[in-house]
Design an enzyme around this catalytic site. Structure first.
Site, PDB file in Angstrom:
ATOM      1  N   GLU A  42       0.867  -1.175   0.000  1.00 29.84           N
ATOM      2  CA  GLU A  42       0.000   0.000   0.000  1.00 29.84           C
ATOM      3  C   GLU A  42       0.909   1.232   0.000  1.00 29.84           C
ATOM      4  O   GLU A  42       1.801   1.339   0.850  1.00 29.84           O
ATOM      5  CB  GLU A  42      -0.892   0.005   1.254  1.00 29.84           C
ATOM      6  CG  GLU A  42      -1.816   1.198   1.254  1.00 29.84           C
ATOM      7  CD  GLU A  42      -2.784   1.240   2.431  1.00 29.84           C
ATOM      8  OE1 GLU A  42      -2.766   0.316   3.264  1.00 29.84           O
ATOM      9  OE2 GLU A  42      -3.543   2.225   2.496  1.00 29.84           O
ATOM     10  N   ARG A 268       5.275 -12.826   9.569  1.00 32.21           N
ATOM     11  CA  ARG A 268       5.943 -11.569   9.231  1.00 32.21           C
ATOM     12  C   ARG A 268       7.260 -11.470   9.995  1.00 32.21           C
ATOM     13  O   ARG A 268       7.466 -12.106  11.021  1.00 32.21           O
ATOM     14  CB  ARG A 268       5.052 -10.373   9.513  1.00 32.21           C
ATOM     15  CG  ARG A 268       4.683 -10.170  10.963  1.00 32.21           C
ATOM     16  CD  ARG A 268       4.022  -8.801  11.204  1.00 32.21           C
ATOM     17  NE  ARG A 268       3.004  -8.491  10.224  1.00 32.21           N
ATOM     18  CZ  ARG A 268       2.965  -7.344   9.533  1.00 32.21           C
ATOM     19  NH1 ARG A 268       3.856  -6.404   9.717  1.00 32.21           N
ATOM     20  NH2 ARG A 268       2.011  -7.115   8.684  1.00 32.21           N
ATOM     21  N   LYS A 278       4.213   0.760   9.601  1.00 27.43           N
ATOM     22  CA  LYS A 278       4.321   1.989   8.824  1.00 27.43           C
ATOM     23  C   LYS A 278       3.732   3.172   9.575  1.00 27.43           C
ATOM     24  O   LYS A 278       4.216   4.287   9.452  1.00 27.43           O
ATOM     25  CB  LYS A 278       3.634   1.805   7.461  1.00 27.43           C
ATOM     26  CG  LYS A 278       4.537   1.109   6.464  1.00 27.43           C
ATOM     27  CD  LYS A 278       3.983   1.177   5.066  1.00 27.43           C
ATOM     28  CE  LYS A 278       2.926   0.128   4.872  1.00 27.43           C
ATOM     29  NZ  LYS A 278       2.512  -0.007   3.470  1.00 27.43           N
TER      30      LYS A 278
END
Ligand code: ATP
Ligand code: MG
Length: 567
Positions: A42, A268, A278
């Site tokens: 994104e 992850r 983020k």
């Protein structure tokens, strides 16, 4: 030999993770004849080292199996996204050494098709426009232990739903007034299946589609359908999407799509002493805790690049941490080990004195200069050698001298003899102190001319070898010493992660003294300063005649030690 790299079997080492096992199985069984993966960031921030893991996995699988990996921007939320991020993401993926075929792709390119899919769902009686508020939707959803309740708008007719979606699309309804929901099962054990929202009204301009749309699909609705449109075979994502997989599959089962990709989840990357969210990284940038997304202390690809990390070291790190099904935290020392290991092989050595102390060699002839041969890289004979000038006045590290040496201190102190690397043995004879502060500002020594090159013909030994720089030849530079950005091992566990910031994460040294061969180093060049660590010329701050070096990593390898101990 096989001259068709496309069909080549993957190298054995690369075939070990469970995702590659699945891919091999699918190729063997004939389920697929070629492999297509995607990396779907994104564009709401810069890529971080966690993304590097995903990039290495997705592009790596495509490479190993002669397939394709698409770069697809998951740009379905116009409010948070920006072209600056789109550009930086492409630069970072390329820098890591990966290529996508053709132009990058955008989920927003599929807005028309996704809208048609929504219409198709309504026509099939599988979606409805719901006028409950966000808060009511939450209350109706139920909990893990209690089933949800049906929305009073659930049984609207197909015609009414089509008309309302059209009104939403035309901008005739207000943000928050209603949403489009999938009609699945309010009693499902999986909360994601309790009539999830698939379209919402957002009256915001999109960085690509401008004001064409005022309804935007949710991640869940956009992702699987985008995968299907692109013919993705294996849609690899992180573990938190495991609970979304039934929904991913449900949409693809209902809709007339070209194929049904398989979603596979992996753990992850988490790193200690680091945050990889983020949102938090954005906060660090926005609130000025760091100097931009590419601050060399940031765990972003841009930050590592500016710090002096090589793409090879990051790829090696990602290969080594492997791909697992269970979450864990990786020791950041492993990443530091990877860059050290890479630069040990290829970074040329040089001498640099970071905190200089003046040394005068009383018995060395005034005005004499000798060129002494120094090896460029002991790990790489092909790197050859260079000359370094030696003269009567030198600099050594302040730390390499003690007026009153503690036990086992073998470096320079009054009456003691040490070796100057590639040069001579010197013995400390006296000190000069600042009359005001009492601080030692100069050390006076004698040298033994018979020890040129670093060995005494009479076989006498010294316990210490110091680096040095000839004072009249020295190049001044600024050196920036970086330490971990966070002092706490798990900053995410703090009530406020900002409290875990390390106040000493950046130390700026001015007036460092470098050997003259370093004067012509270019932005991005990497060197080992002997006995100190690996350094790179900062691409943003360094100017010809005013060099600025970043410390990439020190020489002390804590990870190698951990490994030796057996973890
Ligand atoms: P963040 O939680 O940092 O905001 P995100 O998952 O929202 O990250 P995306 O831009 O959606 O960020 O991520 C793109 C891809 O990178 C996704 O497939 C995601 O699963 C993967 N990814 C993100 N963070 C990590 C990580 N720490 N380790 C491995 N893969 C990751
Ligand atoms: Mg995401």
């Amino acid at each position: 030999m096989n001259d068709s790299p496309k069909a080549e079997a993957p190298p054995p080492a690369a075939a070990t993770d469970f995702i590659r096992q699945i891919v091999i199985g699918d190729l063997k069984s004939g389920k697929h004849t070629s492999v297509c993966t995607r990396f779907p960031p994104e564009p709401n921030g810069y890529l971080h080292i966690g993304h590097a893991k995903s990039i290495c996995l997705n592009f790596g699988i495509a490479r190993d199996f002669g397939g394709v990996c698409n770069l697809r921007f998951d740009d379905t939320n116009p409010v948070k996204e920006d072209v600056e991020y789109v550009d930086s993401i492409q630069e970072d993926v390329r820098w890591l050494g990966f290529e996508w075929k053709g132009d990058p792709l955008y989920a927003s390119d599929y807005f028309d098709r996704l809208h048609q899919f929504a219409v198709e769902l309504i026509r099939k009686g599988k979606a409805y426009v719901c006028h409950l508020t966000a808060e009511q939707i939450r209350a109706y959803r139920g909990t893990l232990t209690e089933p949800g309740r049906n929305s009073p708008y659930r049984d609207r007719s197909v015609e009414e739903n089509l008309e309302l979606l059209e009104q939403m699309r035309r901008g005739e309804l207000e943000e928050g007034e209603c949403v489009l929901r999938a009609k699945i099962d309010m009693a499902s054990g999986n909360l994601n299946m309790r009539d999830p929202v698939i379209y919402r009204i957002k009256k915001a301009d999109h960085h690509r589609t401008g004001n064409k749309w005022c309804i935007y699909p949710t991640y869940d609705f956009a992702h699987g359908q985008s995968d299907a449109i692109e013919g993705i075979t294996h849609s690899i994502c992180t573990l938190e999407f495991e609970d979304h997989r039934p929904l991913y599959d449900w949409f693809l089962d209902q809709l007339d799509v070209p194929c049904h990709p398989r979603q596979i989840e992996f753990a992850r990357l988490n790193l200690n002493y680091t945050v990889l969210s983020k949102r938090k990284l954005l906060q660090l940038v926005r609130d000025g805790h760091v100097d931009g997304w590419d601050d060399p202390r940031m765990p972003t690809i841009a930050g590592y690049r500016r710090r002096g990390y090589t793409p090879e070291s990051i790829r090696n790190f990602c290969d080594r941490i492997g791909v697992a099904k269970a979450n864990s935290t990786v020791d950041v020392a492993m990443l530091e080990h990877a860059i050290r290991e890479d630069l040990n092989k290829r970074a040329p050595r040089a001498m640099a004195v970071l905190k200089p102390l003046r040394v005068v060699i009383d018995n060395y002839p005034d005005g004499q200069v000798e060129e002494l041969e120094a090896i460029n890289n002991p790990e790489d004979p092909a790197a050859g050698s260079r000359n370094v000038p030696f003269s009567k006045v030198l600099y050594i590290e302040q730390d390499d001298f003690r007026e009153t040496p503690p036990p086992k201190y073998f470096r320079l102190s009054p009456g003691k003899e040490v070796r100057l690397r590639y040069a001579y043995f010197i013995t400390c004879r006296s000190l000069v102190k600042d009359p005001q502060t009492g601080e030692v500002i100069e050390v006076r020594c004698t040298y033994d001319p018979a020890t040129r090159g670093g060995d005494a013909p009479d076989g006498r030994k010294v316990k210490s070898t110091l680096h040095w720089v000839s004072a009249p030849h020295a190049v001044d530079a600024q050196v920036r010493l970086y330490d971990r950005l966070f002092a706490a091992e798990f900053p995410d566990r703090e009530e406020n992660f900002l409290n875990a910031l390390n106040p000493g994460s950046l130390e700026i040294l001015q007036g460092c003294k470098l050997e003259p061969s370093l004067a012509t180093r270019q932005p991005g060049d990497r060197v080992q300063f002997e006995r100190q660590g690996y350094f790179s010329v900062d691409a943003k701050l360094s100017k010809p005649g005013a060099l600025v070096f970043n410390r990439i990593v020190g020489l002390k390898d804590t990870w190698a030690k951990i490994e030796k101990r057996g973890g």
